[in-house]
Design a protein around this motif. Structure first.
Motif, PDB file in Angstrom:
ATOM      1  N   GLU A  90       0.890  -1.160   0.000  1.00 40.97           N
ATOM      2  CA  GLU A  90       0.000   0.000   0.000  1.00 40.97           C
ATOM      3  C   GLU A  90       0.924   1.204   0.000  1.00 40.97           C
ATOM      4  O   GLU A  90       1.815   1.328   0.844  1.00 40.97           O
ATOM      5  CB  GLU A  90      -0.893  -0.004   1.243  1.00 40.97           C
ATOM      6  CG  GLU A  90      -1.761  -1.250   1.302  1.00 40.97           C
ATOM      7  CD  GLU A  90      -3.022  -1.090   2.124  1.00 40.97           C
ATOM      8  OE1 GLU A  90      -3.051  -0.226   3.020  1.00 40.97           O
ATOM      9  OE2 GLU A  90      -3.974  -1.839   1.861  1.00 40.97           O
ATOM     10  N   ILE A  92       1.377   5.059   0.383  1.00 37.83           N
ATOM     11  CA  ILE A  92       0.639   6.151   1.029  1.00 37.83           C
ATOM     12  C   ILE A  92       1.431   7.446   0.902  1.00 37.83           C
ATOM     13  O   ILE A  92       2.623   7.485   1.228  1.00 37.83           O
ATOM     14  CB  ILE A  92       0.380   5.830   2.521  1.00 37.83           C
ATOM     15  CG1 ILE A  92      -0.517   4.588   2.626  1.00 37.83           C
ATOM     16  CG2 ILE A  92      -0.259   7.021   3.244  1.00 37.83           C
ATOM     17  CD1 ILE A  92      -0.504   3.923   3.973  1.00 37.83           C
ATOM     18  N   ASP A 175      -4.229  13.146   2.389  1.00 40.02           N
ATOM     19  CA  ASP A 175      -3.371  11.974   2.142  1.00 40.02           C
ATOM     20  C   ASP A 175      -4.163  10.971   1.317  1.00 40.02           C
ATOM     21  O   ASP A 175      -5.362  11.167   1.061  1.00 40.02           O
ATOM     22  CB  ASP A 175      -2.863  11.355   3.463  1.00 40.02           C
ATOM     23  CG  ASP A 175      -3.975  10.912   4.402  1.00 40.02           C
ATOM     24  OD1 ASP A 175      -5.080  10.573   3.928  1.00 40.02           O
ATOM     25  OD2 ASP A 175      -3.764  10.913   5.627  1.00 40.02           O
ATOM     26  N   LYS A 177      -4.027   6.538  -0.353  1.00 39.98           N
ATOM     27  CA  LYS A 177      -3.369   5.233  -0.521  1.00 39.98           C
ATOM     28  C   LYS A 177      -3.641   4.737  -1.931  1.00 39.98           C
ATOM     29  O   LYS A 177      -4.790   4.802  -2.397  1.00 39.98           O
ATOM     30  CB  LYS A 177      -3.953   4.263   0.511  1.00 39.98           C
ATOM     31  CG  LYS A 177      -3.350   2.882   0.534  1.00 39.98           C
ATOM     32  CD  LYS A 177      -3.996   1.888  -0.377  1.00 39.98           C
ATOM     33  CE  LYS A 177      -5.445   1.576  -0.088  1.00 39.98           C
ATOM     34  NZ  LYS A 177      -6.002   0.604  -1.075  1.00 39.98           N
ATOM     35  N   ASP A 196     -12.928   6.402  -0.117  1.00 43.61           N
ATOM     36  CA  ASP A 196     -12.502   5.273   0.730  1.00 43.61           C
ATOM     37  C   ASP A 196     -10.986   5.302   0.943  1.00 43.61           C
ATOM     38  O   ASP A 196     -10.497   4.798   1.958  1.00 43.61           O
ATOM     39  CB  ASP A 196     -12.813   3.924   0.046  1.00 43.61           C
ATOM     40  CG  ASP A 196     -14.217   3.417   0.328  1.00 43.61           C
ATOM     41  OD1 ASP A 196     -15.059   4.204   0.807  1.00 43.61           O
ATOM     42  OD2 ASP A 196     -14.473   2.228   0.048  1.00 43.61           O
ATOM     43  N   THR A 197     -10.277   5.808  -0.030  1.00 41.89           N
ATOM     44  CA  THR A 197      -8.804   5.657  -0.035  1.00 41.89           C
ATOM     45  C   THR A 197      -8.045   6.982   0.030  1.00 41.89           C
ATOM     46  O   THR A 197      -6.814   6.979  -0.040  1.00 41.89           O
ATOM     47  CB  THR A 197      -8.358   4.893  -1.299  1.00 41.89           C
ATOM     48  OG1 THR A 197      -8.741   5.662  -2.449  1.00 41.89           O
ATOM     49  CG2 THR A 197      -8.975   3.505  -1.388  1.00 41.89           C
ATOM     50  N   CYS A 198      -8.782   8.082   0.105  1.00 41.29           N
ATOM     51  CA  CYS A 198      -8.157   9.409   0.210  1.00 41.29           C
ATOM     52  C   CYS A 198      -8.766  10.134   1.410  1.00 41.29           C
ATOM     53  O   CYS A 198      -9.932   9.914   1.729  1.00 41.29           O
ATOM     54  CB  CYS A 198      -8.493  10.289  -1.000  1.00 41.29           C
ATOM     55  SG  CYS A 198      -8.022   9.642  -2.594  1.00 41.29           S
ATOM     56  N   ARG A 215     -15.330   5.717   9.618  1.00 38.93           N
ATOM     57  CA  ARG A 215     -14.404   5.138  10.603  1.00 38.93           C
ATOM     58  C   ARG A 215     -14.664   5.702  11.995  1.00 38.93           C
ATOM     59  O   ARG A 215     -14.596   5.004  12.989  1.00 38.93           O
ATOM     60  CB  ARG A 215     -12.949   5.449  10.225  1.00 38.93           C
ATOM     61  CG  ARG A 215     -12.461   4.809   8.937  1.00 38.93           C
ATOM     62  CD  ARG A 215     -10.953   5.018   8.738  1.00 38.93           C
ATOM     63  NE  ARG A 215     -10.518   4.561   7.420  1.00 38.93           N
ATOM     64  CZ  ARG A 215     -10.293   5.381   6.396  1.00 38.93           C
ATOM     65  NH1 ARG A 215     -10.410   6.692   6.528  1.00 38.93           N
ATOM     66  NH2 ARG A 215      -9.919   4.887   5.226  1.00 38.93           N
TER      67      ARG A 215
END
Ligand code: TMP
Ligand code: ASP
Length: 235
Positions: A90, A92, A175, A177, A196-198, A215
């Motif tokens: 992953e 990041i 940030d 991934k 979901d990934t940022c 989350r």
């Protein structure tokens, strides 16, 4: 393009084979998990948003010289992609302190970093995706030196493209991934780029417009995904 067999079902996507051994169909689900699947839920409409957002942004990357697995969007939730062998890292990138970085370093969230950081996690659910560096990746045979160089260059390019693009939508890219794959010996971008990934914050209000709402039980999760999608102005 027709789905043949279910090849793999992950937390957020299903992957199907097709008649072409080089082509897979990914199908995005509304399922959401966090903390290694300990927390489970549904974000209504997420699958379609993540599918369409990923494809939209992958086209920007392609235009800037970063190859991706995208072949063709088939419908709201499904996309034909090149079949890659996923590099088990992953990747990041961070522009601001947040999440595990802020926690580890005892920082508040939202502090602008002096330069972007790049880090790797080893994709391994049993080990909870541990933080590793490029020497670990080499030593464990997860990727070659050349692959790590290419991955790092592409990751910073992706960061530059997204930072500029999201800035135009009034969004700060905190940030993100990403994941890469091998396709006939070449490194290409795979997986997804989505809320979901940022981490995506409204530039003015700093409101979180990403999966941290799920989350951390912040509420208005669907609204946040819809808001990002609306700002993309797709169609
Ligand atoms: P972190 O601060 O929890 O390490 O997360 C960094 C970025 O990676 C953030 O944008 C969320 C994203 N991420 C994933 O896409 N999948 C994951 O499993 C985790 C833990 C983080
Ligand atoms: N997707 C990861 C999981 O289900 C974690 C996350 O995105 O926070 O565990």
């Amino acid at each position: 393009m027709e789905k043949k067999e279910l090849l793999y079902e992950g937390k957020a996507k299903k992957v199907f084979t097709t008649e072409d051994p080089d082509v897979l169909i990914v199908s995005y689900k509304d399922d959401a998990t966090a903390f290694d699947g300990q927390k489970k839920g549904t974000i209504v409409g997420k699958g379609a948003i993540n599918n369409r957002m990923t494809n939209h942004i992958f086209k920007l990357f392609e235009a800037e010289g970063v190859p991706t697995h995208l072949i063709e969007e088939l419908n709201d939730r499904e996309t034909a992609v090149k079949k890659v062998e996923i590099v088990p890292l992953e990747v990041i990138i961070r522009n601001f302190s947040a999440g595990s970085f802020a926690k580890k370093l005892g920082m508040e969230e939202g502090i602008k970093l002096l330069s972007p950081t790049l880090e790797f996690s080893y994709k391994n659910d049993d080990l909870h995706d541990p933080f590793i560096n490029d020497y670990y990746a080499l030593a464990l045979g997860l990727a070659t030196k050349e692959e790590i160089t290419t991955i790092s260059e592409y990751a910073f390019k992706v960061n530059a493209v997204m930072q500029k693009y999201f800035a135009g939508l009034g969004i700060e890219l905190i940030d993100f991934k990403i994941e890469f794959g091998r396709y006939h010996g070449q490194i290409i971008l795979a997986d997804e780029v989505s809320p979901d990934t940022c981490r995506l914050w409204d530039k003015e209000t700093h409101e979180k417009l990403d999966k941290d709402r799920f989350r951390r039980d912040l509420g208005n999760v669907e609204d946040a995904y819809q808001e990002v999608f609306k700002r993309l102005g797709i169609k």
